[in-house]
Scaffold this motif. Sequence first.
Motif, PDB file in Angstrom:
ATOM      1  N   MET A  77      41.370  31.060  48.401  1.00  0.00           N
ATOM      2  CA  MET A  77      41.371  31.936  47.615  1.00  0.00           C
ATOM      3  C   MET A  77      41.869  33.466  47.943  1.00  0.00           C
ATOM      4  N   ASN A  78      41.894  34.317  47.423  1.00  0.00           N
ATOM      5  CA  ASN A  78      42.263  35.467  47.688  1.00  0.00           C
ATOM      6  C   ASN A  78      41.230  36.893  47.945  1.00  0.00           C
ATOM      7  N   GLY A  79      40.942  37.385  49.556  1.00  0.00           N
ATOM      8  CA  GLY A  79      39.760  37.835  49.441  1.00  0.00           C
ATOM      9  C   GLY A  79      39.391  39.497  47.746  1.00  0.00           C
ATOM     10  N   ILE A  80      40.796  39.985  47.746  1.00  0.00           N
ATOM     11  CA  ILE A  80      40.898  40.875  46.617  1.00  0.00           C
ATOM     12  C   ILE A  80      40.378  40.347  45.426  1.00  0.00           C
ATOM     13  N   VAL A 132      38.120  37.868  45.307  1.00  0.00           N
ATOM     14  CA  VAL A 132      36.667  37.582  45.069  1.00  0.00           C
ATOM     15  C   VAL A 132      35.769  39.461  44.875  1.00  0.00           C
ATOM     16  N   LEU A 133      36.390  39.776  45.651  1.00  0.00           N
ATOM     17  CA  LEU A 133      35.973  41.583  45.014  1.00  0.00           C
ATOM     18  C   LEU A 133      36.396  42.065  43.634  1.00  0.00           C
ATOM     19  N   THR A 185      42.978  48.306  43.666  1.00  0.00           N
ATOM     20  CA  THR A 185      42.554  46.665  44.072  1.00  0.00           C
ATOM     21  C   THR A 185      43.640  45.408  43.399  1.00  0.00           C
ATOM     22  N   PRO A 199      40.787  32.579  55.575  1.00  0.00           N
ATOM     23  CA  PRO A 199      40.922  32.039  54.495  1.00  0.00           C
ATOM     24  C   PRO A 199      40.763  33.091  52.984  1.00  0.00           C
ATOM     25  N   PHE A 200      40.983  33.811  53.595  1.00  0.00           N
ATOM     26  CA  PHE A 200      41.018  34.872  52.102  1.00  0.00           C
ATOM     27  C   PHE A 200      42.077  35.647  51.852  1.00  0.00           C
ATOM     28  N   GLY A 201      43.122  35.650  53.336  1.00  0.00           N
ATOM     29  CA  GLY A 201      44.402  36.734  53.313  1.00  0.00           C
ATOM     30  C   GLY A 201      44.575  38.315  53.412  1.00  0.00           C
ATOM     31  N   ILE A 202      42.540  37.964  53.892  1.00  0.00           N
ATOM     32  CA  ILE A 202      42.866  39.642  54.563  1.00  0.00           C
ATOM     33  C   ILE A 202      42.062  40.047  55.691  1.00  0.00           C
ATOM     34  N   LEU A 249      36.478  43.089  54.958  1.00  0.00           N
ATOM     35  CA  LEU A 249      35.882  42.278  53.190  1.00  0.00           C
ATOM     36  C   LEU A 249      34.697  41.751  53.319  1.00  0.00           C
ATOM     37  N   CYS A 261      32.837  45.749  52.758  1.00  0.00           N
ATOM     38  CA  CYS A 261      33.384  45.585  50.891  1.00  0.00           C
ATOM     39  C   CYS A 261      32.408  44.585  50.566  1.00  0.00           C
ATOM     40  N   VAL A 262      32.306  43.749  50.456  1.00  0.00           N
ATOM     41  CA  VAL A 262      31.022  42.492  50.179  1.00  0.00           C
ATOM     42  C   VAL A 262      29.669  43.567  49.904  1.00  0.00           C
ATOM     43  N   VAL A 282      29.883  46.306  47.952  1.00  0.00           N
ATOM     44  CA  VAL A 282      29.228  46.315  46.435  1.00  0.00           C
ATOM     45  C   VAL A 282      28.164  45.332  46.185  1.00  0.00           C
ATOM     46  N   ILE A 334      38.889  48.415  51.055  1.00  0.00           N
ATOM     47  CA  ILE A 334      40.448  47.785  50.871  1.00  0.00           C
ATOM     48  C   ILE A 334      41.847  48.707  51.251  1.00  0.00           C
ATOM     49  N   PHE A 383      45.283  55.073  51.252  1.00  0.00           N
ATOM     50  CA  PHE A 383      44.171  54.976  50.452  1.00  0.00           C
ATOM     51  C   PHE A 383      43.363  55.688  50.276  1.00  0.00           C
TER      52      PHE A 383
END
Lengths: 213, 98
Positions: free
Chosen positions: A1-4, A6-7, A48, B9-12, B17, B20-21, B24, B61, B70
């Motif tokens: 699952m891509n973190g973006i 989730v965001l 995003t 696993p999250f790719g970034i 991340l 960021c969470v 949010v 981000i 950004f």
Amino acid sequence: MNGIVVLDMALLALILMTAIGAVEVRNLYSAIMLSSVYSLLMACFWMTNDAWDVAFTEAAVGAGISTILLIGTLVLTGSIETVRRAVSWPALLVCALASAILIYGTLDMPRYGDPKAPAHTHPLYSGFVKQDIPKHPSGRSAADVAAYEAAHPGKSHGPDFFHGHVPNQVTSVIVTYRAYDTMFETAVILTAGLSLILLLRGRRGNPQRGGLL
Amino acid sequence: MNTLGAVNPFGIDLPMLSACVVMVVATALILIRAIKGPTAYDRILGMNAAGTCAVLIVALIGFATQRPDFLDLALAYAILNFLGTIAILKFVKYKRLG
């Protein structure tokens, strides 16, 4: 699952919450502030999704100008919503139908980031990806840069010599990808501004008598 | 690709991340105050703080996806957020904008 992703989901949940709050709140002044928050969060969401130009526009127009314009409207109207109407079922039905049609329309769209999408297979796209579009008829394409660097060995290219690229990504999107779009947008905005000036001319002064600002 | 070299696993970038969470979640709490807020001042503060959170999310981000450009957007948001707050406070104080 891509973190973006989730965001994105978290941001969309917040956006939904803000939108419901803006509709439900009875004080118009609070509704304006919530709509401003909505615009900023929406701009984050556009960002995003790599839509830089849209994010910039959303922030400038949604959170900046329209907040100020709506507050200017409140100066004229007062900030308490007087009539509370019950839910209008025919209107709700029409809205639901329109949403269903729109969502049905999105089913035909290619998946997000699909390399086989028509936008990516169009012959022009390869040219855009290379970004060797010269900024000026005098050249500065990739071949020109190679010739320049061959003629000046060991010397870096001078200022304002970006290998034919546009240095800023937003400028790149707005000027190269969406040049015609932007050009006619400015024409529309100029026309709208001129019409407003003509319509409101001579009514300046006391807001109580219908003048603005 | 991220700076850590590890593929997660999250790719970034995972720390970015997580930050960021957290931002949010903070925005969600601020929004609850802005929506419930009994007085106008709760809402003004809520709006301003939510805008600040948006600026931080944009910057995070940007760094998480390895594109610090950004920051341009974050700066623009910061300026606009400030302008909106000034306009609203002026309206509260003087009941007009001109």
